[in-house]
Design a protein around this motif. Structure first.
Motif, PDB file in Angstrom:
ATOM      1  N   LEU A  52      -5.212 -12.123 -32.242  1.00 40.43           N
ATOM      2  CA  LEU A  52      -3.859 -12.233 -31.679  1.00 40.43           C
ATOM      3  C   LEU A  52      -3.827 -13.176 -30.483  1.00 40.43           C
ATOM      4  O   LEU A  52      -2.951 -14.039 -30.377  1.00 40.43           O
ATOM      5  N   GLY A  53      -4.777 -12.997 -29.556  1.00 41.82           N
ATOM      6  CA  GLY A  53      -4.767 -13.793 -28.332  1.00 41.82           C
ATOM      7  C   GLY A  53      -4.941 -15.270 -28.597  1.00 41.82           C
ATOM      8  O   GLY A  53      -4.215 -16.103 -28.037  1.00 41.82           O
ATOM      9  N   LEU A  54      -5.898 -15.640 -29.458  1.00 35.34           N
ATOM     10  CA  LEU A  54      -6.130 -17.047 -29.746  1.00 35.34           C
ATOM     11  C   LEU A  54      -4.983 -17.661 -30.540  1.00 35.34           C
ATOM     12  O   LEU A  54      -4.656 -18.837 -30.362  1.00 35.34           O
ATOM     13  N   LEU A  61     -28.007 -24.014 -30.894  1.00 35.92           N
ATOM     14  CA  LEU A  61     -26.876 -23.633 -31.742  1.00 35.92           C
ATOM     15  C   LEU A  61     -27.040 -22.197 -32.240  1.00 35.92           C
ATOM     16  O   LEU A  61     -26.069 -21.431 -32.288  1.00 35.92           O
ATOM     17  N   ALA A  62     -28.254 -21.818 -32.610  1.00 35.56           N
ATOM     18  CA  ALA A  62     -28.500 -20.452 -33.054  1.00 35.56           C
ATOM     19  C   ALA A  62     -28.189 -19.447 -31.939  1.00 35.56           C
ATOM     20  O   ALA A  62     -27.617 -18.384 -32.195  1.00 35.56           O
ATOM     21  N   GLU A  63     -28.551 -19.795 -30.699  1.00 30.42           N
ATOM     22  CA  GLU A  63     -28.241 -18.923 -29.569  1.00 30.42           C
ATOM     23  C   GLU A  63     -26.735 -18.803 -29.375  1.00 30.42           C
ATOM     24  O   GLU A  63     -26.219 -17.725 -29.077  1.00 30.42           O
ATOM     25  N   GLN A  64     -26.031 -19.924 -29.519  1.00 23.90           N
ATOM     26  CA  GLN A  64     -24.573 -19.879 -29.425  1.00 23.90           C
ATOM     27  C   GLN A  64     -23.992 -18.971 -30.502  1.00 23.90           C
ATOM     28  O   GLN A  64     -23.106 -18.146 -30.232  1.00 23.90           O
ATOM     29  N   ALA A  65     -24.494 -19.104 -31.719  1.00 22.05           N
ATOM     30  CA  ALA A  65     -23.981 -18.300 -32.829  1.00 22.05           C
ATOM     31  C   ALA A  65     -24.208 -16.808 -32.589  1.00 22.05           C
ATOM     32  O   ALA A  65     -23.338 -15.979 -32.888  1.00 22.05           O
ATOM     33  N   LYS A  66     -25.365 -16.472 -32.037  1.00 20.30           N
ATOM     34  CA  LYS A  66     -25.675 -15.066 -31.783  1.00 20.30           C
ATOM     35  C   LYS A  66     -24.741 -14.465 -30.737  1.00 20.30           C
ATOM     36  O   LYS A  66     -24.544 -13.245 -30.704  1.00 20.30           O
ATOM     37  N   GLY A  67     -24.180 -15.317 -29.883  1.00 21.49           N
ATOM     38  CA  GLY A  67     -23.272 -14.824 -28.851  1.00 21.49           C
ATOM     39  C   GLY A  67     -21.814 -14.794 -29.265  1.00 21.49           C
ATOM     40  O   GLY A  67     -20.953 -14.361 -28.493  1.00 21.49           O
ATOM     41  N   ILE A  68     -21.517 -15.267 -30.465  1.00 25.21           N
ATOM     42  CA  ILE A  68     -20.137 -15.309 -30.960  1.00 25.21           C
ATOM     43  C   ILE A  68     -19.857 -14.072 -31.803  1.00 25.21           C
ATOM     44  O   ILE A  68     -20.683 -13.665 -32.624  1.00 25.21           O
ATOM     45  N   ARG A  69     -18.692 -13.501 -31.614  1.00 27.59           N
ATOM     46  CA  ARG A  69     -18.333 -12.281 -32.321  1.00 27.59           C
ATOM     47  C   ARG A  69     -17.136 -12.495 -33.235  1.00 27.59           C
ATOM     48  O   ARG A  69     -16.257 -13.309 -32.952  1.00 27.59           O
ATOM     49  N   THR A  70     -17.147 -11.773 -34.332  1.00 31.89           N
ATOM     50  CA  THR A  70     -15.972 -11.689 -35.201  1.00 31.89           C
ATOM     51  C   THR A  70     -15.540 -10.242 -35.264  1.00 31.89           C
ATOM     52  O   THR A  70     -16.356  -9.328 -35.089  1.00 31.89           O
ATOM     53  N   GLY A  71     -14.246 -10.025 -35.486  1.00 28.88           N
ATOM     54  CA  GLY A  71     -13.758  -8.657 -35.518  1.00 28.88           C
ATOM     55  C   GLY A  71     -12.253  -8.599 -35.701  1.00 28.88           C
ATOM     56  O   GLY A  71     -11.621  -9.576 -36.102  1.00 28.88           O
ATOM     57  N   MET A  72     -11.682  -7.465 -35.380  1.00 23.99           N
ATOM     58  CA  MET A  72     -10.269  -7.199 -35.621  1.00 23.99           C
ATOM     59  C   MET A  72      -9.375  -8.067 -34.724  1.00 23.99           C
ATOM     60  O   MET A  72      -9.778  -8.483 -33.630  1.00 23.99           O
ATOM     61  N   ASP A 110     -12.389 -10.112 -27.462  1.00 23.54           N
ATOM     62  CA  ASP A 110     -13.677 -10.779 -27.284  1.00 23.54           C
ATOM     63  C   ASP A 110     -14.172 -11.509 -28.520  1.00 23.54           C
ATOM     64  O   ASP A 110     -15.302 -11.999 -28.540  1.00 23.54           O
ATOM     65  N   VAL A 111     -13.364 -11.582 -29.573  1.00 20.94           N
ATOM     66  CA  VAL A 111     -13.816 -12.263 -30.786  1.00 20.94           C
ATOM     67  C   VAL A 111     -13.276 -13.695 -30.815  1.00 20.94           C
ATOM     68  O   VAL A 111     -12.179 -13.974 -30.336  1.00 20.94           O
ATOM     69  N   LEU A 112     -14.087 -14.606 -31.389  1.00 17.48           N
ATOM     70  CA  LEU A 112     -13.648 -15.992 -31.553  1.00 17.48           C
ATOM     71  C   LEU A 112     -12.884 -16.171 -32.854  1.00 17.48           C
ATOM     72  O   LEU A 112     -11.990 -16.999 -32.949  1.00 17.48           O
ATOM     73  N   TYR A 113     -13.239 -15.379 -33.851  1.00 20.01           N
ATOM     74  CA  TYR A 113     -12.535 -15.509 -35.128  1.00 20.01           C
ATOM     75  C   TYR A 113     -12.474 -14.162 -35.829  1.00 20.01           C
ATOM     76  O   TYR A 113     -13.197 -13.222 -35.491  1.00 20.01           O
TER      77      TYR A 113
END
Length: 477
Positions: free
Chosen positions: A97-99, A303-314, A319-322
């Motif tokens: 919603l926020g993004l 890039l792998a470290e960045q990916a591990k810090g990215i979250r997906t969710g509801m 706090d989710v990017l997608y």
């Protein structure tokens, strides 16, 4: 089950399909049915085109000022009802919603405001005597009735990218949204009715057969689609049979070329955001990285470290990017691409479905791939970033251009000459330097090769929805 049912918008009215048939709309965050939409057929397409055809005589004769005024009112209405549009868009797509509120709604109203102004400044050659005793001048005119088809990844914005220039130029429109995401398209069409004459903008819902009927209908003088290469080819083939104009914005496989002099940490952070935003469901997403030999290992690790810090969710999780992938078919496609990873490649992180409800997939990084692997050649359209190691600039360019797509690319280097050489030689319609994915209303977006032809946004996008007429007058005695 819910009682929520969307409506077609035809000739200024909200209507059911002529047959009364509907289909189910799924919430991708839960995988459950949350609404129904009209399953439109040939009769519905006929009615919509008849309304658009009848409305064209009046709308096509309006002044640019009058059309601009209507588009400006629509822009204001989008801002006023932004919260409502965000909620229906998020429910349909699974977007946060926020993004959605911060990244998609402001450009949506801005595009209308840009084309409102652009409608009033169309330019052409000045009148002149190119033959003795004859004065010639150029008229730019609306094409007429336009049929449009929009995708499910950005249903609201892609609708606006299509209808704003078409309406600004004086055309009338019949548009079909993706069957999985009808909500924001029908709501926006409803909003627009307050400011447009009946029949100027019509929206009909339905499946692939509905879209085929819309494209093959004899009324439109132009058809426009944003979608897959397969869908674009079908549209172009159908339009050719009736010599219709075609405007295609299709798939992409953007090369992201990271040279040895690039700032690895900054590049990895920016590329991760541009690759995973909207779950990678973006034709321009930064999902195919080519890294130089001096930075390859460090870049893959970063890039792998960045990916591990990215979250997906509801959608309501701040706090989710997608969010979720759009539908079950797309989830299966993305998972299949990763599951079929060849032995010479490596899964650095991710590569799994998240949870059992909804269509969530974890941020994924794949390394060690070769140029002819399907994960390099075919659009994954999900939260998956691949990384290849190139040997020199010539190889980077060859690999970058060595796909059937030609939509967008980016170059990451501190060297101006390197960036300029690559921007010239990359066979893509949009090239970014030390950034990836920003768009502005004033600049064109569109691709080459199998990514289609025609431009969205900018004055070039407006011109695509006009036709050019030469008028010559004898002025001799």
């Amino acid at each position: 089950m819910t009682d929520l049912t969307f409506k077609n918008v035809v000739n200024g009215e909200l209507v059911d399909s002529a047959s009364g048939e509907t289909y189910e709309v799924i919430d991708p965050s839960t995988g459950e049915v949350y609404a129904k939409a009209p399953m439109s057929g040939a009769e519905d397409i006929d009615r919509a085109y008849a309304a658009a055809d009848a409305a064209f005589a009046g709308w096509g004769d309006t002044t640019p000022q009058e059309r601009a005024r209507a588009l400006l009112h629509i822009a204001d209405a989008i801002d006023a009802r932004a919260d409502e549009l965000v909620k229906v868009e998020s429910r349909d797509t699974g977007k946060p919603l926020g993004l959605t509120a911060s990244e998609e709604l402001p450009p949506s109203s801005d595009h209308f405001r840009f084309f409102a102004g652009a409608a009033r400044v169309l330019e052409g050659k000045s009148a002149g005597e190119y033959m003795s005793d004859h004065t010639s001048f150029i008229r730019r005119e609306p094409i007429g009735v336009v049929g449009q088809v929009t995708p499910w990844n950005y249903p609201l914005m892609m609708m606006i990218w299509k209808i704003a220039p078409a309406l600004a130029a004086g055309n009338t429109v019949v548009l079909k949204p993706s069957d999985t995401t009808p909500a924001s398209s029908t709501l926006l069409a409803e909003i627009c009715q307050e400011f447009l004459p009946p029949g100027v903008l019509n929206v009909v819902c339905g499946d692939r057969d509905t879209g085929r009927a819309l494209v093959e209908h004899r009324t439109p003088q132009m058809v426009s689609i944003t979608g897959s290469v397969r869908a674009g080819m079908e549209v172009a083939g159908a339009a050719a049979a009736d010599v219709k104009r075609v405007h295609l914005e299709l798939g992409g496989k953007a090369p992201v070329i990271v040279f040895d002099d690039a700032d690895v940490e900054k590049a990895a952070a920016a590329i991760a955001e541009a690759g995973y935003f909207n779950a990678g469901q973006d034709c321009t997403a930064a999902t195919r990285v080519l890294a130089g030999p001096g930075v390859y290992d460090d870049f893959v690790a970063a890039l792998a470290e960045q990916a591990k810090g990215i979250r997906t969710g509801m959608p309501d999780d701040e706090d989710v990017l997608y969010g979720a992938l759009n539908n079950a078919t797309q989830l299966d496609r993305v998972a299949g691409m990763v599951d079929r990873l060849p032995d010479h490649a490596k899964l650095e992180t991710g590569g799994a479905r998240q949870g059992e409800a909804g269509y969530f997939y974890t941020p994924t990084v794949l390394s060690g791939l070769k140029q002819d692997d399907e994960q390099i050649q075919d659009e994954i359209f999900g939260p998956v970033i691949t990384v290849q190691k190139f040997g020199d600039e010539a190889e980077a360019l060859r690999w970058a251009n060595g796909v059937r797509y030609g939509l967008s690319a980016s170059v990451w280097s501190k060297d101006h000459g390197t960036a300029m050489r690559m921007s010239k030689r990359l066979d893509f319609g949009v090239v970014w330097i030390n950034t990836h994915i920003p768009f502005v209303s004033e600049m064109p977006h569109g691709g080459f090769k199998h990514s289609g032809y025609g431009k969205d946004l900018s004055m070039y996008g407006l011109e695509d929805y006009t036709r050019i007429k030469h008028v010559m007058s004898y002025i001799g005695g």
